[in-house]
Write an enzyme that holds these catalytic residues in place. Structure first.
Site, mmCIF file in Angstrom:
data_model
loop_
_atom_site.group_PDB
_atom_site.id
_atom_site.type_symbol
_atom_site.label_atom_id
_atom_site.label_comp_id
_atom_site.label_asym_id
_atom_site.label_seq_id
_atom_site.Cartn_x
_atom_site.Cartn_y
_atom_site.Cartn_z
ATOM 1 N N SER A 147 0.839 -1.201 0.000
ATOM 2 C CA SER A 147 0.000 0.000 0.000
ATOM 3 C C SER A 147 0.870 1.246 0.000
ATOM 4 C CB SER A 147 -0.869 0.018 1.249
ATOM 5 O OG SER A 147 -1.518 1.266 1.380
ATOM 6 N N TYR A 200 -0.948 -0.572 10.186
ATOM 7 C CA TYR A 200 -1.049 -1.002 8.780
ATOM 8 C C TYR A 200 0.141 -0.478 7.977
ATOM 9 C CZ TYR A 200 -3.282 -1.406 4.104
ATOM 10 O OH TYR A 200 -3.580 -1.696 2.790
HETATM 11 N N1 LIG Z 1 -8.789 -1.397 -1.173
HETATM 12 C C1 LIG Z 1 -7.798 -0.524 -1.199
HETATM 13 O O1 LIG Z 1 -8.016 0.687 -1.405
HETATM 14 C C2 LIG Z 1 -6.374 -0.969 -0.974
HETATM 15 C C3 LIG Z 1 -5.372 0.006 -1.020
HETATM 16 C C4 LIG Z 1 -4.044 -0.377 -0.827
HETATM 17 C C5 LIG Z 1 -3.738 -1.711 -0.601
HETATM 18 N N2 LIG Z 1 -4.744 -2.652 -0.554
HETATM 19 C C6 LIG Z 1 -4.350 -4.042 -0.298
HETATM 20 O O2 LIG Z 1 -4.987 -4.900 -1.225
HETATM 21 C C7 LIG Z 1 -5.243 -6.183 -0.622
HETATM 22 C C8 LIG Z 1 -6.700 -6.571 -0.824
HETATM 23 O O3 LIG Z 1 -7.495 -5.611 -0.153
HETATM 24 P P1 LIG Z 1 -9.054 -5.428 -0.395
HETATM 25 O O4 LIG Z 1 -9.275 -3.974 -0.491
HETATM 26 O O5 LIG Z 1 -9.549 -6.331 -1.430
HETATM 27 O O6 LIG Z 1 -9.574 -5.888 1.066
HETATM 28 P P2 LIG Z 1 -10.866 -6.690 1.567
HETATM 29 O O7 LIG Z 1 -12.006 -6.546 0.628
HETATM 30 O O8 LIG Z 1 -11.035 -6.282 2.987
HETATM 31 O O9 LIG Z 1 -10.368 -8.221 1.497
HETATM 32 C C9 LIG Z 1 -9.303 -8.629 2.296
HETATM 33 C C10 LIG Z 1 -9.106 -10.111 2.088
HETATM 34 O O10 LIG Z 1 -8.035 -10.544 2.935
HETATM 35 C C11 LIG Z 1 -8.477 -11.681 3.662
HETATM 36 N N3 LIG Z 1 -7.807 -11.778 4.953
HETATM 37 C C12 LIG Z 1 -7.753 -10.843 5.936
HETATM 38 N N4 LIG Z 1 -7.079 -11.323 6.988
HETATM 39 C C13 LIG Z 1 -6.680 -12.581 6.653
HETATM 40 C C14 LIG Z 1 -5.962 -13.597 7.324
HETATM 41 N N5 LIG Z 1 -5.469 -13.439 8.571
HETATM 42 N N6 LIG Z 1 -5.747 -14.769 6.688
HETATM 43 C C15 LIG Z 1 -6.201 -14.961 5.436
HETATM 44 N N7 LIG Z 1 -6.912 -14.052 4.753
HETATM 45 C C16 LIG Z 1 -7.152 -12.873 5.365
HETATM 46 C C17 LIG Z 1 -9.968 -11.453 3.834
HETATM 47 O O11 LIG Z 1 -10.594 -12.666 4.189
HETATM 48 P P3 LIG Z 1 -11.918 -12.657 5.141
HETATM 49 O O12 LIG Z 1 -13.063 -12.277 4.240
HETATM 50 O O13 LIG Z 1 -11.977 -14.053 5.647
HETATM 51 O O14 LIG Z 1 -11.685 -11.619 6.200
HETATM 52 C C18 LIG Z 1 -10.324 -10.951 2.457
HETATM 53 O O15 LIG Z 1 -10.448 -12.003 1.550
HETATM 54 C C19 LIG Z 1 -4.836 -6.053 0.846
HETATM 55 O O16 LIG Z 1 -3.546 -6.606 1.032
HETATM 56 C C20 LIG Z 1 -4.804 -4.549 1.063
HETATM 57 O O17 LIG Z 1 -3.928 -4.175 2.102
HETATM 58 C C21 LIG Z 1 -6.042 -2.307 -0.733
#
Ligand SMILES: NC(=O)c1ccc[n+]([C@@H]2O[C@H](COP(=O)([O-])OP(=O)(O)OC[C@H]3O[C@@H](n4cnc5c(N)ncnc54)[C@H](OP(=O)(O)O)[C@@H]3O)[C@@H](O)[C@H]2O)c1
Length: 285
Positions: A147, A200
């Site tokens: 991120s 984070y």
């Molecule tokens: N969205 C953004 O704006 C953004 C920006 C920068 C970086 N990112 C990065 O992109 C990635 C995906 O994010 P997203 O926005 O798609 O988030 P999200 O919709 O909240 O999904 C997060 C995913 O991670 C899984 N997860 C969380 N904790 C876990 C654990 N301990 N073991 C295994 N799985 C786990 C969740 O599973 P559960 O459903 O079981 O909780 C879910 O499938 C992340 O690494 C995030 O930091 C996102």
């Protein structure tokens, strides 16, 4: 000549960017694949099950449900052991799963979960898959979803060179993270001592640093981290209304996993703006 079938492992596919990545792979646009689609529950997302039942999935793509909880080392090791039993190689590992408690004051338990999931668990999974990735005929790749929050510009100047040291060792990186954890957990003086206010940010800076170490130690592989941009998911929506869709958020990770990136490894990729919809470029971490 028919394209060979590649093997990919993708984490956190039940929602958000992970689901968008999985749906793109399921469409067949990245070629013939076996995909280990991991969720904490160990089940496939409903939309994928429906597509499979209606025979809408691409015939050259086989999607297998896989269980993974990044806070449980035994779960990480079990996934790697299962894939090693069923496959001779892995071509792509996309570490998408992550957690963000979007508040400055979080409990010690939430801070621990953040560091265990985004940093320690994710890098343990990388290590567990290295032997299989090393056997990839197409050149094994790892993509770590990081991120912009983890960029070192949010850290005090005295901390930055410690993350960026070209010969940084795993013990030194672990010590840095423990130093933050002690400041935040035990004394509550992490901001006064130069750390960003959110766990984070530290977890993702440490993931970027771990990505650099892995790339240095494994010159035959392409190992990169990226910011997907600000994306409309449960995680991204905590900070306001995000400008990007999950499909747009999947672009940079998919490019790093399957696109032409030359020999670039150990780098942090992003678009110039978190709203940008390109495939990213190398940026300062
Ligand atoms: N969205 C953004 O704006 C953004 C920006 C920068 C970086 N990112 C990065 O992109 C990635 C995906 O994010 P997203 O926005 O798609 O988030 P999200 O919709 O909240 O999904 C997060 C995913 O991670 C899984 N997860 C969380 N904790 C876990 C654990 N301990 N073991 C295994 N799985 C786990 C969740 O599973 P559960 O459903 O079981 O909780 C879910 O499938 C992340 O690494 C995030 O930091 C996102």
């Amino acid at each position: 000549m028919a394209q060979p079938t590649r093997v990919a492992v993708v984490t956190g596919v039940n929602r958000g960017i992970g689901l968008a990545i999985l749906r793109k792979l399921a469409s067949g646009s990245t070629g013939p694949l076996v995909v280990y689609a991991s969720t904490r529950a160990g089940t496939l997302p409903e939309v994928i099950i429906t597509e499979q039942q209606q025979q809408q999935s691409h015939p050259d793509v086989k999607i297998l449900p896989a269980q993974l909880s990044l806070t449980e080392p035994t779960s990480i090791d079990a996934l790697a052991a299962r894939v090693a039993e069923e496959q001779t190689t892995v071509d792509v590992l996309i570490n998408n799963a992550g957690v963000y408690h979007y508040r400055e004051r979080i409990s010690n338990a939430d801070r621990t979960e953040t560091l265990e999931t985004n940093y320690r668990g994710t890098l343990r999974l990388c290590q567990a898959f290295l032997p299989l990735l090393a056997r990839s005929q197409s050149g094994g790749r790892i993509v770590n979803l990081s991120s912009q929050a983890g960029r070192l510009r949010w850290f005090a100047p005295q901390l930055r060179p410690r993350f960026l040291a070209p010969d940084l060792a795993w013990e030194q990186l672990d010590a840095l993270v423990r130093e933050y954890d002690s400041a935040a957990n035990a004394r509550g003086d992490e901001v006064q001592t130069g750390w960003p206010p959110m766990a984070y940010a530290v977890s993702k800076a440490a993931l970027n640093a771990g990505t650099r170490i892995l790339a240095r130690e494994n010159p035959g592989l392409l190992i990169n981290s990226c910011c997907p941009g600000w994306v409309a998911t449960d995680l991204g929506g905590q900070a306001g209304p995000p400008p990007k869709t999950p499909e747009e958020g999947a672009r940079i990770p998919l490019h790093l996993a399957f696109g032409d990136i030359g020999k670039t490894s150990g780098r942090y990729w992003a678009n110039d703006s978190t709203a940008g919809t390109g495939v990213g470029k190398v940026q300062e971490p």
